[in-house]
Design a protein around this motif. Sequence first.
Motif, PDB file in Angstrom:
ATOM      1  N   LEU A 137       1.314   5.941 -10.746  1.00  0.00           N
ATOM      2  CA  LEU A 137       1.854   5.626  -9.417  1.00  0.00           C
ATOM      3  C   LEU A 137       1.492   4.215  -8.977  1.00  0.00           C
ATOM      4  CD1 LEU A 137       1.047   8.963  -7.507  1.00  0.00           C
ATOM      5  CD2 LEU A 137       3.105   8.345  -8.784  1.00  0.00           C
ATOM      6  N   ASP A 138       0.846   3.446  -9.868  1.00  0.00           N
ATOM      7  CA  ASP A 138       0.392   2.095  -9.523  1.00  0.00           C
ATOM      8  C   ASP A 138      -0.444   2.130  -8.251  1.00  0.00           C
ATOM      9  OD1 ASP A 138       0.042  -0.612  -9.825  1.00  0.00           O
ATOM     10  OD2 ASP A 138       1.882  -1.151  -8.762  1.00  0.00           O
ATOM     11  N   MET A 139      -1.337   3.106  -8.174  1.00  0.00           N
ATOM     12  CA  MET A 139      -2.149   3.327  -6.978  1.00  0.00           C
ATOM     13  C   MET A 139      -3.606   3.067  -7.308  1.00  0.00           C
ATOM     14  SD  MET A 139      -2.517   6.827  -4.747  1.00  0.00           S
ATOM     15  CE  MET A 139      -3.661   6.928  -3.365  1.00  0.00           C
TER      16      MET A 139
ATOM     17  N   LEU B 233       2.628  19.898  -9.436  1.00  0.00           N
ATOM     18  CA  LEU B 233       2.594  19.837 -10.908  1.00  0.00           C
ATOM     19  C   LEU B 233       3.966  19.588 -11.497  1.00  0.00           C
ATOM     20  CD1 LEU B 233       0.099  22.749 -11.637  1.00  0.00           C
ATOM     21  CD2 LEU B 233      -0.369  20.292 -11.601  1.00  0.00           C
ATOM     22  N   GLN B 234       4.829  18.915 -10.740  1.00  0.00           N
ATOM     23  CA  GLN B 234       6.144  18.537 -11.258  1.00  0.00           C
ATOM     24  C   GLN B 234       6.094  17.209 -12.008  1.00  0.00           C
ATOM     25  OE1 GLN B 234       8.847  18.609  -7.925  1.00  0.00           O
ATOM     26  NE2 GLN B 234       8.629  20.809  -7.595  1.00  0.00           N
ATOM     27  N   GLU B 235       4.959  16.493 -11.881  1.00  0.00           N
ATOM     28  CA  GLU B 235       4.749  15.255 -12.626  1.00  0.00           C
ATOM     29  C   GLU B 235       3.333  15.257 -13.189  1.00  0.00           C
ATOM     30  OE1 GLU B 235       5.762  11.532 -11.019  1.00  0.00           O
ATOM     31  OE2 GLU B 235       7.603  12.204 -10.023  1.00  0.00           O
ATOM     32  N   VAL B 236       3.187  14.728 -14.398  1.00  0.00           N
ATOM     33  CA  VAL B 236       1.883  14.647 -15.052  1.00  0.00           C
ATOM     34  C   VAL B 236       1.294  13.260 -14.777  1.00  0.00           C
ATOM     35  CG1 VAL B 236       0.631  14.754 -17.226  1.00  0.00           C
ATOM     36  CG2 VAL B 236       2.590  16.263 -16.837  1.00  0.00           C
ATOM     37  N   ILE B 237       0.068  13.243 -14.281  1.00  0.00           N
ATOM     38  CA  ILE B 237      -0.587  11.977 -13.964  1.00  0.00           C
ATOM     39  C   ILE B 237      -1.995  11.958 -14.549  1.00  0.00           C
ATOM     40  CG2 ILE B 237       0.692  11.681 -11.801  1.00  0.00           C
ATOM     41  CD1 ILE B 237      -1.945  12.535 -10.371  1.00  0.00           C
ATOM     42  N   THR B 238      -2.618  10.785 -14.469  1.00  0.00           N
ATOM     43  CA  THR B 238      -4.013  10.608 -14.888  1.00  0.00           C
ATOM     44  C   THR B 238      -4.805  10.097 -13.693  1.00  0.00           C
ATOM     45  OG1 THR B 238      -3.332  10.061 -17.140  1.00  0.00           O
ATOM     46  CG2 THR B 238      -5.572   9.482 -16.496  1.00  0.00           C
ATOM     47  N   LEU B 239      -5.846  10.821 -13.330  1.00  0.00           N
ATOM     48  CA  LEU B 239      -6.724  10.413 -12.237  1.00  0.00           C
ATOM     49  C   LEU B 239      -7.941   9.725 -12.841  1.00  0.00           C
ATOM     50  CD1 LEU B 239      -7.535  10.448  -9.213  1.00  0.00           C
ATOM     51  CD2 LEU B 239      -8.631  12.657  -9.638  1.00  0.00           C
ATOM     52  N   VAL B 240      -8.148   8.468 -12.456  1.00  0.00           N
ATOM     53  CA  VAL B 240      -9.262   7.674 -12.987  1.00  0.00           C
ATOM     54  C   VAL B 240     -10.300   7.496 -11.882  1.00  0.00           C
ATOM     55  CG1 VAL B 240      -9.954   5.497 -14.041  1.00  0.00           C
ATOM     56  CG2 VAL B 240      -7.696   6.464 -14.522  1.00  0.00           C
TER      57      VAL B 240
ATOM     58  N   PHE C  76       6.916   7.386  -1.495  1.00  0.00           N
ATOM     59  CA  PHE C  76       5.660   7.534  -2.223  1.00  0.00           C
ATOM     60  C   PHE C  76       4.996   8.870  -1.901  1.00  0.00           C
ATOM     61  CE2 PHE C  76       1.119   7.134  -2.788  1.00  0.00           C
ATOM     62  CZ  PHE C  76       1.015   6.548  -4.032  1.00  0.00           C
ATOM     63  N   LEU C  77       5.020   9.264  -0.624  1.00  0.00           N
ATOM     64  CA  LEU C  77       4.416  10.543  -0.242  1.00  0.00           C
ATOM     65  C   LEU C  77       5.164  11.702  -0.892  1.00  0.00           C
ATOM     66  CD1 LEU C  77       3.681   9.898   3.548  1.00  0.00           C
ATOM     67  CD2 LEU C  77       2.059   9.881   1.647  1.00  0.00           C
ATOM     68  N   ASN C  78       6.498  11.586  -1.009  1.00  0.00           N
ATOM     69  CA  ASN C  78       7.274  12.642  -1.683  1.00  0.00           C
ATOM     70  C   ASN C  78       6.873  12.745  -3.157  1.00  0.00           C
ATOM     71  OD1 ASN C  78       8.629  13.140   0.708  1.00  0.00           O
ATOM     72  ND2 ASN C  78      10.370  11.837   0.189  1.00  0.00           N
ATOM     73  N   THR C  79       6.658  11.587  -3.786  1.00  0.00           N
ATOM     74  CA  THR C  79       6.201  11.593  -5.178  1.00  0.00           C
ATOM     75  C   THR C  79       4.817  12.225  -5.287  1.00  0.00           C
ATOM     76  OG1 THR C  79       7.448   9.565  -5.591  1.00  0.00           O
ATOM     77  CG2 THR C  79       5.765  10.161  -7.203  1.00  0.00           C
TER      78      THR C  79
ATOM     79  N   ALA D 201       0.829  -1.201   0.000  1.00  0.00           N
ATOM     80  CA  ALA D 201       0.000   0.000   0.000  1.00  0.00           C
ATOM     81  C   ALA D 201       0.864   1.253   0.000  1.00  0.00           C
ATOM     82  CB  ALA D 201      -0.917  -0.002   1.218  1.00  0.00           C
ATOM     83  N   PRO D 202       0.455   2.285  -0.760  1.00  0.00           N
ATOM     84  CA  PRO D 202      -0.835   2.426  -1.457  1.00  0.00           C
ATOM     85  C   PRO D 202      -0.894   1.813  -2.846  1.00  0.00           C
ATOM     86  CG  PRO D 202       0.399   4.432  -1.653  1.00  0.00           C
ATOM     87  CD  PRO D 202       1.247   3.510  -0.812  1.00  0.00           C
ATOM     88  N   ALA D 203       0.151   1.091  -3.255  1.00  0.00           N
ATOM     89  CA  ALA D 203       0.102   0.439  -4.557  1.00  0.00           C
ATOM     90  C   ALA D 203      -0.836  -0.765  -4.507  1.00  0.00           C
ATOM     91  CB  ALA D 203       1.510  -0.007  -4.975  1.00  0.00           C
ATOM     92  N   THR D 204      -1.270  -1.202  -5.669  1.00  0.00           N
ATOM     93  CA  THR D 204      -2.182  -2.338  -5.754  1.00  0.00           C
ATOM     94  C   THR D 204      -1.461  -3.633  -5.431  1.00  0.00           C
ATOM     95  OG1 THR D 204      -3.434  -1.170  -7.469  1.00  0.00           O
ATOM     96  CG2 THR D 204      -3.810  -3.545  -7.257  1.00  0.00           C
ATOM     97  N   ASP D 205      -2.066  -4.471  -4.629  1.00  0.00           N
ATOM     98  CA  ASP D 205      -1.531  -5.796  -4.306  1.00  0.00           C
ATOM     99  C   ASP D 205      -2.340  -6.820  -5.080  1.00  0.00           C
ATOM    100  OD1 ASP D 205      -0.522  -8.095  -3.287  1.00  0.00           O
ATOM    101  OD2 ASP D 205      -0.852  -7.612  -1.173  1.00  0.00           O
ATOM    102  N   HIS D 206      -1.711  -7.444  -6.084  1.00  0.00           N
ATOM    103  CA  HIS D 206      -2.439  -8.378  -6.935  1.00  0.00           C
ATOM    104  C   HIS D 206      -2.696  -9.706  -6.242  1.00  0.00           C
ATOM    105  CE1 HIS D 206      -2.117  -5.646 -10.329  1.00  0.00           C
ATOM    106  NE2 HIS D 206      -0.820  -5.512 -10.089  1.00  0.00           N
ATOM    107  N   GLN D 207      -2.068  -9.937  -5.096  1.00  0.00           N
ATOM    108  CA  GLN D 207      -2.338 -11.148  -4.326  1.00  0.00           C
ATOM    109  C   GLN D 207      -3.543 -10.979  -3.404  1.00  0.00           C
ATOM    110  OE1 GLN D 207       2.410 -11.806  -3.615  1.00  0.00           O
ATOM    111  NE2 GLN D 207       1.047 -12.947  -2.280  1.00  0.00           N
ATOM    112  N   LEU D 208      -3.997  -9.745  -3.226  1.00  0.00           N
ATOM    113  CA  LEU D 208      -5.063  -9.444  -2.276  1.00  0.00           C
ATOM    114  C   LEU D 208      -6.255  -8.860  -3.025  1.00  0.00           C
ATOM    115  CD1 LEU D 208      -5.640  -9.397   0.827  1.00  0.00           C
ATOM    116  CD2 LEU D 208      -4.910  -7.008   0.797  1.00  0.00           C
ATOM    117  N   LYS D 209      -7.394  -9.507  -2.922  1.00  0.00           N
ATOM    118  CA  LYS D 209      -8.614  -9.051  -3.578  1.00  0.00           C
ATOM    119  C   LYS D 209      -9.667  -8.772  -2.512  1.00  0.00           C
ATOM    120  CE  LYS D 209      -7.766 -11.816  -7.748  1.00  0.00           C
ATOM    121  NZ  LYS D 209      -8.306 -12.884  -8.627  1.00  0.00           N
ATOM    122  N   THR D 210     -10.222  -7.567  -2.552  1.00  0.00           N
ATOM    123  CA  THR D 210     -11.245  -7.156  -1.588  1.00  0.00           C
ATOM    124  C   THR D 210     -12.501  -6.752  -2.331  1.00  0.00           C
ATOM    125  OG1 THR D 210      -9.537  -6.349  -0.058  1.00  0.00           O
ATOM    126  CG2 THR D 210     -11.794  -5.601   0.317  1.00  0.00           C
TER     127      THR D 210
END
Length: 453
Positions: free
Chosen positions: A337-339, A394-401, A384-387, A199-208
Amino acid sequence: MSSVESTTGVVQDGADAAAPIFQDINAEQAVEVVEIESACMRCFQSGITRLLPTKIPFFREVVLMSFKCEHCGYANNEMQSASEIQKSGVRIELNVLNAADLNRRVVRSDNSSINIPEVELEIPVQSQKGEVTTVEGVIERTIAGLSQDQEKRRIDHPTEAESIDAYIDRLRELKELKSPFRLLLEDISGNSFIENPLAPATDHQLKTSHFARSKDQNELLGLYEQNHEEQHLLKPIAEDEWPIENLHGEVLQFATNCPNCQVPCETNMKLTNIPHFKEVVIMATVCSSCGHKTNEVKSGGGVEPQGIRFKVRIAGKEDLTRDVLKSETCSMAIPELDMDVGPHALCGRFTTVEGLLVAMREQLDGTIFHDSADEPSKQKMQRFLNTFDDVLKLQEVITLVLQDPAGNTYVQSLRDDDEPDDRLTVERYDRTYEDNEELGLNDMITENYEQNA
C-alpha cells in the motif's frame, strides 16, 4: 497575551469542570470562544483577546488567539501549543519542488526554529510566536518583517536598506520557485508539524526524525534535572525491602488527564510477563467524561543490543490472530500500500495483528485536515480506506513490517519453537548511528557509571 495555563483556567472557570476543554471545530455545532479584556501593545488602550482551545486532526491540542484594538486598529493572531512537551524533539526536512509544496500546512510552536540553507535564512527558537500557516506563509512573514521601516531606513541608512532589498528579492525568488530549496524545521518541544499531502503513503520529499534534547534545550523549555546533591537525598529502596515480584498481579493507579478532552481521570498500571519475551508495563485509561479509552505498553527492560525487524505475511484468518507487542519506538510499514507509519504515530500496545491494523485504520479516518481538505484529497483518502477494509476482510494479501531499533517489539509465531513459520520472518540488525541518536544512546555514559554518578 495570556499564557496557555491561564487560558485553561478561564475555560474551566466558565464551564462545567467535567466538560472537555479542547473541542473539535464542527460546522454543525457552535464552538464557544472565550473573550478576555487585555491591553493593546501599541496604544495601551483596552482591547479584546479571543481564545479558542481546539484540536488539530492527527496532531495535538492548540490555543488559537486573536487580538484586535478598536482604538488604533492594531490586530494580532497567533497559536500556542497546549499539549505537553514531548519526550524528544522533532526535526523535519521538506524539499520544496513545486507550487503545491508552497501550500503545505505548517504548524509551528514557539520553540521551533526554521532554516532555509539556499538563502542563508535562519529563524531562531522563541524568536517568533507559534502559528498555523503554510510554507509560503513562512516566507511571506519573513518578507513582511524585513520590509518594516524600510522607507525610513533608506533615508537614514541607505547602504543597509539596499542590502535588505536585495535579500527580500532572493526570498521572493523562493516563492516563484526559480530553483528548488529545502525548508528545515526543528522543534525542541516536539510540537511542530508539516503536512504530508500523500498521507498515509510515504512522502519522499518529507523526512521526519526525532532527537534527544540536550541539557541546555531542556532548560530552555523549563525542564531542569536534579543536581548531584538532590539525588543523594533520595534514599534508594533496596531490592530486599521491596522486591519487584511484589508488583506482579498488583494494579496501581495514578492521576492523569484524558488525552482527548483533558479532563482529570485515572490510569491503571500493571506489570506482567509475556511468555518467550520479557516483562512489560501495561497502562489503561478510561475517561468517564468523554468515554475515550487508551491502552499503552512500555517495555520493562532496557534497550536490546540489536534492533529487530518482523515481516508478517497476512494471507489467512490465523495471521490476524497473532499476538503483537508493539513498543513506542517501533515503526510500521505495508509495502503493498506504499504506507509507512513512524514510531510515534501509534503508542506502544499489546494487541493482535488485526487490532493493530484496526487502530491504524481508525487513526487514518478523519485525519489530514479533512474538514478543510479539497475534494480530490478526500476521495483519495476514501479510496485508501476502502483498500484497507479489503485487507481486513482478507480480500488482499499484504506484508506487515514492524521495525524496532530498540528491540522491544514481539510478534507471536504460530508454530512450535523448533518449527519455522513460513509467514513470519524475524531479522536482527545492528543499529546505525542515526538509530542510536534517536534513542539517545550516543550521549549515554555506561563506562565507570558508579564513579560518574
